[in-house]
Design a protein around this motif. Structure first.
Motif, PDB file in Angstrom:
ATOM      1  N   MET A  11       0.855  -1.181   0.000  1.00  0.00           N
ATOM      2  CA  MET A  11       0.000   0.000   0.000  1.00  0.00           C
ATOM      3  C   MET A  11       0.890   1.229   0.000  1.00  0.00           C
ATOM      4  O   MET A  11       1.556   1.521   0.996  1.00  0.00           O
ATOM      5  CB  MET A  11      -0.919  -0.029   1.218  1.00  0.00           C
ATOM      6  CG  MET A  11      -1.891  -1.187   1.184  1.00  0.00           C
ATOM      7  SD  MET A  11      -2.891  -1.270   2.657  1.00  0.00           S
ATOM      8  CE  MET A  11      -2.497  -2.921   3.186  1.00  0.00           C
ATOM      9  N   HIS A  12       0.921   1.916  -1.143  1.00  0.00           N
ATOM     10  CA  HIS A  12       1.803   3.065  -1.303  1.00  0.00           C
ATOM     11  C   HIS A  12       1.317   4.232  -0.440  1.00  0.00           C
ATOM     12  O   HIS A  12       0.129   4.539  -0.408  1.00  0.00           O
ATOM     13  CB  HIS A  12       1.893   3.478  -2.765  1.00  0.00           C
ATOM     14  CG  HIS A  12       2.496   2.415  -3.630  1.00  0.00           C
ATOM     15  ND1 HIS A  12       3.818   2.040  -3.524  1.00  0.00           N
ATOM     16  CD2 HIS A  12       1.956   1.626  -4.582  1.00  0.00           C
ATOM     17  CE1 HIS A  12       4.062   1.076  -4.391  1.00  0.00           C
ATOM     18  NE2 HIS A  12       2.956   0.802  -5.037  1.00  0.00           N
ATOM     19  N   SER A  13       2.257   4.854   0.233  1.00  0.00           N
ATOM     20  CA  SER A  13       1.955   5.978   1.105  1.00  0.00           C
ATOM     21  C   SER A  13       1.569   7.202   0.291  1.00  0.00           C
ATOM     22  O   SER A  13       2.102   7.446  -0.787  1.00  0.00           O
ATOM     23  CB  SER A  13       3.167   6.311   1.970  1.00  0.00           C
ATOM     24  OG  SER A  13       2.915   7.462   2.731  1.00  0.00           O
ATOM     25  N   ARG A  14       0.660   7.976   0.820  1.00  0.00           N
ATOM     26  CA  ARG A  14       0.263   9.233   0.186  1.00  0.00           C
ATOM     27  C   ARG A  14       0.932  10.426   0.855  1.00  0.00           C
ATOM     28  O   ARG A  14       0.694  11.561   0.487  1.00  0.00           O
ATOM     29  CB  ARG A  14      -1.248   9.411   0.279  1.00  0.00           C
ATOM     30  CG  ARG A  14      -2.013   8.369  -0.477  1.00  0.00           C
ATOM     31  CD  ARG A  14      -3.483   8.667  -0.403  1.00  0.00           C
ATOM     32  NE  ARG A  14      -4.246   7.458  -0.652  1.00  0.00           N
ATOM     33  CZ  ARG A  14      -5.521   7.337  -0.426  1.00  0.00           C
ATOM     34  NH1 ARG A  14      -6.198   8.343   0.058  1.00  0.00           N
ATOM     35  NH2 ARG A  14      -6.136   6.222  -0.681  1.00  0.00           N
ATOM     36  N   ASP A  20       5.914   2.955   2.519  1.00  0.00           N
ATOM     37  CA  ASP A  20       4.794   2.132   2.076  1.00  0.00           C
ATOM     38  C   ASP A  20       4.486   1.099   3.150  1.00  0.00           C
ATOM     39  O   ASP A  20       5.363   0.689   3.911  1.00  0.00           O
ATOM     40  CB  ASP A  20       5.140   1.411   0.774  1.00  0.00           C
ATOM     41  CG  ASP A  20       5.335   2.363  -0.391  1.00  0.00           C
ATOM     42  OD1 ASP A  20       4.919   3.530  -0.285  1.00  0.00           O
ATOM     43  OD2 ASP A  20       5.906   1.923  -1.402  1.00  0.00           O
ATOM     44  N   PRO A  51      -8.465  -3.150  -0.467  1.00  0.00           N
ATOM     45  CA  PRO A  51      -7.452  -2.223  -0.954  1.00  0.00           C
ATOM     46  C   PRO A  51      -7.966  -1.250  -2.011  1.00  0.00           C
ATOM     47  O   PRO A  51      -8.819  -1.589  -2.827  1.00  0.00           O
ATOM     48  CB  PRO A  51      -6.387  -3.128  -1.560  1.00  0.00           C
ATOM     49  CG  PRO A  51      -6.654  -4.476  -1.009  1.00  0.00           C
ATOM     50  CD  PRO A  51      -8.111  -4.538  -0.715  1.00  0.00           C
ATOM     51  N   GLY A  52      -7.389  -0.061  -1.981  1.00  0.00           N
ATOM     52  CA  GLY A  52      -7.728   0.967  -2.951  1.00  0.00           C
ATOM     53  C   GLY A  52      -6.777   0.940  -4.129  1.00  0.00           C
ATOM     54  O   GLY A  52      -5.924   0.062  -4.257  1.00  0.00           O
ATOM     55  N   PRO A  53      -6.880   1.944  -5.004  1.00  0.00           N
ATOM     56  CA  PRO A  53      -6.068   1.976  -6.225  1.00  0.00           C
ATOM     57  C   PRO A  53      -4.583   2.229  -5.980  1.00  0.00           C
ATOM     58  O   PRO A  53      -3.776   2.045  -6.891  1.00  0.00           O
ATOM     59  CB  PRO A  53      -6.689   3.126  -7.022  1.00  0.00           C
ATOM     60  CG  PRO A  53      -7.350   3.975  -6.007  1.00  0.00           C
ATOM     61  CD  PRO A  53      -7.808   3.043  -4.928  1.00  0.00           C
ATOM     62  N   ASP A  54      -4.210   2.610  -4.761  1.00  0.00           N
ATOM     63  CA  ASP A  54      -2.801   2.846  -4.443  1.00  0.00           C
ATOM     64  C   ASP A  54      -2.110   1.589  -3.934  1.00  0.00           C
ATOM     65  O   ASP A  54      -1.007   1.637  -3.425  1.00  0.00           O
ATOM     66  CB  ASP A  54      -2.670   3.976  -3.425  1.00  0.00           C
ATOM     67  CG  ASP A  54      -3.443   3.718  -2.143  1.00  0.00           C
ATOM     68  OD1 ASP A  54      -4.320   2.829  -2.143  1.00  0.00           O
ATOM     69  OD2 ASP A  54      -3.181   4.394  -1.141  1.00  0.00           O
ATOM     70  N   THR A  55      -2.758   0.431  -4.092  1.00  0.00           N
ATOM     71  CA  THR A  55      -2.224  -0.848  -3.611  1.00  0.00           C
ATOM     72  C   THR A  55      -1.901  -1.763  -4.791  1.00  0.00           C
ATOM     73  O   THR A  55      -2.660  -1.834  -5.747  1.00  0.00           O
ATOM     74  CB  THR A  55      -3.262  -1.541  -2.694  1.00  0.00           C
ATOM     75  OG1 THR A  55      -3.562  -0.684  -1.602  1.00  0.00           O
ATOM     76  CG2 THR A  55      -2.738  -2.862  -2.177  1.00  0.00           C
ATOM     77  N   VAL A  56      -0.768  -2.462  -4.695  1.00  0.00           N
ATOM     78  CA  VAL A  56      -0.401  -3.451  -5.703  1.00  0.00           C
ATOM     79  C   VAL A  56      -0.172  -4.795  -5.008  1.00  0.00           C
ATOM     80  O   VAL A  56       0.197  -4.851  -3.841  1.00  0.00           O
ATOM     81  CB  VAL A  56       0.861  -3.047  -6.503  1.00  0.00           C
ATOM     82  CG1 VAL A  56       0.595  -1.809  -7.332  1.00  0.00           C
ATOM     83  CG2 VAL A  56       2.032  -2.830  -5.603  1.00  0.00           C
TER      84      VAL A  56
END
Length: 66
Positions: A11-14, A20, A51-56
């Motif tokens: 989950m990438h940090s904003r 992350d 998970p949202g769109p900032d997660t891979v």
């Protein structure tokens, strides 16, 4: 998004300077590998996430030593 038990979610940090968040999928609660997932953080805390769109998904399996 599709994940399996043992996969990792990154989950990438904003927030600038905040790392992350990486968690391991311990159970898939959705149909055919879709969210939600029960996950375990490095500190052992478990939670359920969608998970949202900032997660891979990192499909490499966690090693037995972790």
């Amino acid at each position: 998004m599709h994940a399996s038990k043992g996969d990792r979610l990154v989950m990438h940090s904003r927030i600038v300077g905040q790392p992350d968040r990486v968690v391991e999928v311990v159970e898939v609660l959705g149909a055919d590998g879709t969210p939600p997932y029960r996950v375990r953080a490095e500190d052992g805390h478990e939670s359920i996430v969608s998970p949202g769109p900032d997660t891979v998904v990192d499909h490499r399996k966690a090693s037995a030593a972790e």
